[in-house]
Write a protein that holds these residues in place. Structure first.
Motif, PDB file in Angstrom:
ATOM      1  N   TYR A 254     -15.737 -11.324 -12.398  1.00 51.46           N
ATOM      2  CA  TYR A 254     -15.295 -10.333 -13.367  1.00 51.46           C
ATOM      3  C   TYR A 254     -16.173 -10.400 -14.610  1.00 51.46           C
ATOM      4  O   TYR A 254     -16.642 -11.468 -14.999  1.00 51.46           O
ATOM      5  CB  TYR A 254     -13.838 -10.576 -13.786  1.00 51.46           C
ATOM      6  CG  TYR A 254     -12.815 -10.188 -12.746  1.00 51.46           C
ATOM      7  CD1 TYR A 254     -12.484 -11.044 -11.699  1.00 51.46           C
ATOM      8  CD2 TYR A 254     -12.176  -8.950 -12.810  1.00 51.46           C
ATOM      9  CE1 TYR A 254     -11.547 -10.674 -10.746  1.00 51.46           C
ATOM     10  CE2 TYR A 254     -11.234  -8.579 -11.859  1.00 51.46           C
ATOM     11  CZ  TYR A 254     -10.933  -9.449 -10.841  1.00 51.46           C
ATOM     12  OH  TYR A 254     -10.005  -9.083  -9.896  1.00 51.46           O
TER      13      TYR A 254
ATOM     14  N   PHE B 225     -13.669  -5.847 -12.604  1.00 52.04           N
ATOM     15  CA  PHE B 225     -14.026  -6.400 -11.307  1.00 52.04           C
ATOM     16  C   PHE B 225     -15.460  -6.059 -10.948  1.00 52.04           C
ATOM     17  O   PHE B 225     -15.845  -4.888 -10.939  1.00 52.04           O
ATOM     18  CB  PHE B 225     -13.059  -5.845 -10.259  1.00 52.04           C
ATOM     19  CG  PHE B 225     -13.369  -6.243  -8.850  1.00 52.04           C
ATOM     20  CD1 PHE B 225     -13.810  -5.305  -7.932  1.00 52.04           C
ATOM     21  CD2 PHE B 225     -13.195  -7.549  -8.430  1.00 52.04           C
ATOM     22  CE1 PHE B 225     -14.066  -5.653  -6.630  1.00 52.04           C
ATOM     23  CE2 PHE B 225     -13.454  -7.920  -7.122  1.00 52.04           C
ATOM     24  CZ  PHE B 225     -13.894  -6.964  -6.222  1.00 52.04           C
TER      25      PHE B 225
ATOM     26  N   GLN C   8     -15.730  -6.717  -1.347  1.00 55.50           N
ATOM     27  CA  GLN C   8     -15.315  -5.606  -2.187  1.00 55.50           C
ATOM     28  C   GLN C   8     -16.281  -5.533  -3.360  1.00 55.50           C
ATOM     29  O   GLN C   8     -16.881  -6.536  -3.752  1.00 55.50           O
ATOM     30  CB  GLN C   8     -13.888  -5.804  -2.744  1.00 55.50           C
ATOM     31  CG  GLN C   8     -12.943  -6.566  -1.889  1.00 55.50           C
ATOM     32  CD  GLN C   8     -12.560  -5.795  -0.661  1.00 55.50           C
ATOM     33  OE1 GLN C   8     -12.806  -4.591  -0.565  1.00 55.50           O
ATOM     34  NE2 GLN C   8     -11.953  -6.464   0.292  1.00 55.50           N
TER      35      GLN C   8
ATOM     36  N   PHE D 208      -7.132 -11.279  -0.548  1.00 56.03           N
ATOM     37  CA  PHE D 208      -6.103 -10.457  -1.171  1.00 56.03           C
ATOM     38  C   PHE D 208      -4.788 -11.188  -1.057  1.00 56.03           C
ATOM     39  O   PHE D 208      -4.434 -11.664   0.013  1.00 56.03           O
ATOM     40  CB  PHE D 208      -6.025  -9.094  -0.482  1.00 56.03           C
ATOM     41  CG  PHE D 208      -5.276  -8.070  -1.281  1.00 56.03           C
ATOM     42  CD1 PHE D 208      -4.061  -7.576  -0.855  1.00 56.03           C
ATOM     43  CD2 PHE D 208      -5.803  -7.587  -2.462  1.00 56.03           C
ATOM     44  CE1 PHE D 208      -3.379  -6.619  -1.600  1.00 56.03           C
ATOM     45  CE2 PHE D 208      -5.131  -6.632  -3.213  1.00 56.03           C
ATOM     46  CZ  PHE D 208      -3.918  -6.149  -2.770  1.00 56.03           C
TER      47      PHE D 208
ATOM     48  N   SER E 278       0.015  -2.151  -4.469  1.00 56.58           N
ATOM     49  CA  SER E 278       0.571  -3.012  -3.434  1.00 56.58           C
ATOM     50  C   SER E 278       1.388  -4.130  -4.062  1.00 56.58           C
ATOM     51  O   SER E 278       2.422  -4.529  -3.537  1.00 56.58           O
ATOM     52  CB  SER E 278      -0.540  -3.628  -2.592  1.00 56.58           C
ATOM     53  OG  SER E 278      -1.271  -2.631  -1.931  1.00 56.58           O
TER      54      SER E 278
ATOM     55  N   GLY F 273      -2.742  -4.780  -7.793  1.00 58.80           N
ATOM     56  CA  GLY F 273      -3.381  -4.927  -6.502  1.00 58.80           C
ATOM     57  C   GLY F 273      -3.401  -3.589  -5.788  1.00 58.80           C
ATOM     58  O   GLY F 273      -2.367  -2.927  -5.652  1.00 58.80           O
ATOM     59  N   THR F 274      -4.568  -3.177  -5.347  1.00 60.59           N
ATOM     60  CA  THR F 274      -4.676  -1.879  -4.698  1.00 60.59           C
ATOM     61  C   THR F 274      -5.353  -2.021  -3.358  1.00 60.59           C
ATOM     62  O   THR F 274      -6.312  -2.776  -3.200  1.00 60.59           O
ATOM     63  CB  THR F 274      -5.457  -0.889  -5.579  1.00 60.59           C
ATOM     64  OG1 THR F 274      -5.688   0.313  -4.836  1.00 60.59           O
ATOM     65  CG2 THR F 274      -6.791  -1.451  -6.019  1.00 60.59           C
ATOM     66  N   THR F 275      -4.850  -1.304  -2.389  1.00 61.94           N
ATOM     67  CA  THR F 275      -5.465  -1.289  -1.066  1.00 61.94           C
ATOM     68  C   THR F 275      -6.054   0.085  -0.782  1.00 61.94           C
ATOM     69  O   THR F 275      -6.395   0.390   0.352  1.00 61.94           O
ATOM     70  CB  THR F 275      -4.432  -1.623   0.016  1.00 61.94           C
ATOM     71  OG1 THR F 275      -3.354  -0.695  -0.080  1.00 61.94           O
ATOM     72  CG2 THR F 275      -3.912  -3.031  -0.141  1.00 61.94           C
TER      73      THR F 275
ATOM     74  N   THR G  74     -10.515  -0.145  -0.802  1.00 64.46           N
ATOM     75  CA  THR G  74     -10.783  -1.574  -0.626  1.00 64.46           C
ATOM     76  C   THR G  74      -9.691  -2.379  -1.309  1.00 64.46           C
ATOM     77  O   THR G  74      -8.973  -1.864  -2.162  1.00 64.46           O
ATOM     78  CB  THR G  74     -12.139  -1.963  -1.239  1.00 64.46           C
ATOM     79  OG1 THR G  74     -12.113  -1.632  -2.636  1.00 64.46           O
ATOM     80  CG2 THR G  74     -13.276  -1.224  -0.573  1.00 64.46           C
ATOM     81  N   TYR G  75      -9.585  -3.617  -0.903  1.00 68.66           N
ATOM     82  CA  TYR G  75      -8.594  -4.488  -1.529  1.00 68.66           C
ATOM     83  C   TYR G  75      -9.193  -5.070  -2.800  1.00 68.66           C
ATOM     84  O   TYR G  75     -10.228  -5.726  -2.755  1.00 68.66           O
ATOM     85  CB  TYR G  75      -8.232  -5.631  -0.587  1.00 68.66           C
ATOM     86  CG  TYR G  75      -7.561  -5.200   0.679  1.00 68.66           C
ATOM     87  CD1 TYR G  75      -8.280  -5.104   1.858  1.00 68.66           C
ATOM     88  CD2 TYR G  75      -6.208  -4.901   0.705  1.00 68.66           C
ATOM     89  CE1 TYR G  75      -7.662  -4.708   3.025  1.00 68.66           C
ATOM     90  CE2 TYR G  75      -5.590  -4.517   1.878  1.00 68.66           C
ATOM     91  CZ  TYR G  75      -6.323  -4.420   3.036  1.00 68.66           C
ATOM     92  OH  TYR G  75      -5.713  -4.038   4.190  1.00 68.66           O
ATOM     93  N   LYS G  76      -8.560  -4.859  -3.922  1.00 66.72           N
ATOM     94  CA  LYS G  76      -9.033  -5.475  -5.150  1.00 66.72           C
ATOM     95  C   LYS G  76      -7.925  -5.420  -6.195  1.00 66.72           C
ATOM     96  O   LYS G  76      -6.916  -4.731  -6.019  1.00 66.72           O
ATOM     97  CB  LYS G  76     -10.270  -4.763  -5.696  1.00 66.72           C
ATOM     98  CG  LYS G  76     -10.105  -3.286  -5.991  1.00 66.72           C
ATOM     99  CD  LYS G  76     -11.411  -2.710  -6.491  1.00 66.72           C
ATOM    100  CE  LYS G  76     -11.308  -1.225  -6.746  1.00 66.72           C
ATOM    101  NZ  LYS G  76     -11.294  -0.469  -5.479  1.00 66.72           N
ATOM    102  N   TYR G  77      -8.142  -6.199  -7.245  1.00 66.06           N
ATOM    103  CA  TYR G  77      -7.224  -6.194  -8.366  1.00 66.06           C
ATOM    104  C   TYR G  77      -7.903  -5.516  -9.552  1.00 66.06           C
ATOM    105  O   TYR G  77      -9.038  -5.826  -9.892  1.00 66.06           O
ATOM    106  CB  TYR G  77      -6.812  -7.622  -8.756  1.00 66.06           C
ATOM    107  CG  TYR G  77      -5.802  -8.189  -7.797  1.00 66.06           C
ATOM    108  CD1 TYR G  77      -6.201  -8.934  -6.696  1.00 66.06           C
ATOM    109  CD2 TYR G  77      -4.437  -7.961  -7.984  1.00 66.06           C
ATOM    110  CE1 TYR G  77      -5.268  -9.442  -5.808  1.00 66.06           C
ATOM    111  CE2 TYR G  77      -3.504  -8.463  -7.096  1.00 66.06           C
ATOM    112  CZ  TYR G  77      -3.921  -9.199  -6.010  1.00 66.06           C
ATOM    113  OH  TYR G  77      -2.999  -9.691  -5.123  1.00 66.06           O
TER     114      TYR G  77
END
Lengths: 117, 112
Positions: free
Chosen positions: A35, A45, A56, A98, B30, B92-94, B97-100
């Motif tokens: 980050y 991010f 990601q 995740f 999520s 948190g989002t899917t 892509t999965y990321k925060y």
């Protein structure tokens, strides 16, 4: 307790130079996320590495690249530094890319303060 | 793109007063995590919420996740000087892509 270790803690670079930041994750963690945190802002991010691959990516240019090694440690490389790249770079480790279910989150390192002059 | 906003940006309270920060996402999440960052420090994980409408408590801290999973709040009862810092939510989002995605943060100052 082996928390997240980042090096160096502080760094001063000149515009146009390249920089490499390093991160060792918490013992038992296999995923590393990077980050960028500008002064007074929330962490942004950059990307995440899991199983030695970038999984990601956030909205950062290709000048930002990384790597993860078999021991789960990671590097963040930034090429052609700009003044706007000055920030605190945080490494966060986790078990898996995740997190859902169990009540634990990312473990952050203390960061590398990068100043571009 | 996806955004997570927090209000207020700053909050000054007298010691003993209550404090609340609100987190709002432009998309359904999520899960949501909360972190605290002391001045000059790094974010430290506080809690994670996963279920719609979930409420969790940690001593004087109460966390809520909205029914639509697009907003959350952190409430601190009877603030103490040790509560000083910036509180971030991380959604948190899917989607894709999965990321925060970290919120903009609320900086809390407690006056003794």
């Amino acid at each position: 307790d082996a928390g997240v270790t980042q090096s160096p803690t502080h760094l001063i670079k000149t515009r146009g130079q390249q920089v490499t930041l390093r991160c060792s994750p918490k013992s038992g963690h296999d995923t590393v996320s990077w980050y960028q945190q500008a002064l007074g802002q929330g962490p942004q991010f950059i990307f995440q590495y899991y199983e030695e691959e970038e999984r990601q990516r956030g909205n950062f240019p290709d000048r930002f690249s990384g790597h993860q090694f078999p021991n789960y440690s990671s590097e963040l490389n930034v090429n052609a530094l700009l003044l706007g790249d000055s920030a605190l770079y945080l490494c966060a480790s986790s078990l898996g890319p995740f997190i859902l279910g169990a009540n634990y989150g990312y473990t952050f390192g203390s960061g590398t303060r990068l100043t571009v002059v | 793109g996806q955004q997570v906003m927090q209000i207020p940006q700053y909050q000054h309270v007298q010691e003993g007063e209550d404090f609340t920060t609100y987190c709002n996402s432009s998309t359904t999440l999520s899960n949501i995590q909360w972190y605290k960052q002391r001045p000059g420090g790094h974010p430290v994980f506080l809690i994670q919420l996963v279920k719609s409408g979930e409420v969790k408590k940690q001593k004087r801290l109460t966390f809520q996740f909205g029914e639509a999973k697009k907003n959350s709040s952190l409430h601190i009862t009877a603030t103490q000087t040790t509560d000083v810092g910036t509180y971030f939510c991380a959604g948190g989002t899917t989607s894709g892509t999965y990321k925060y995605i970290f919120g903009t943060g609320t900086r809390l100052k407690v006056l003794a």
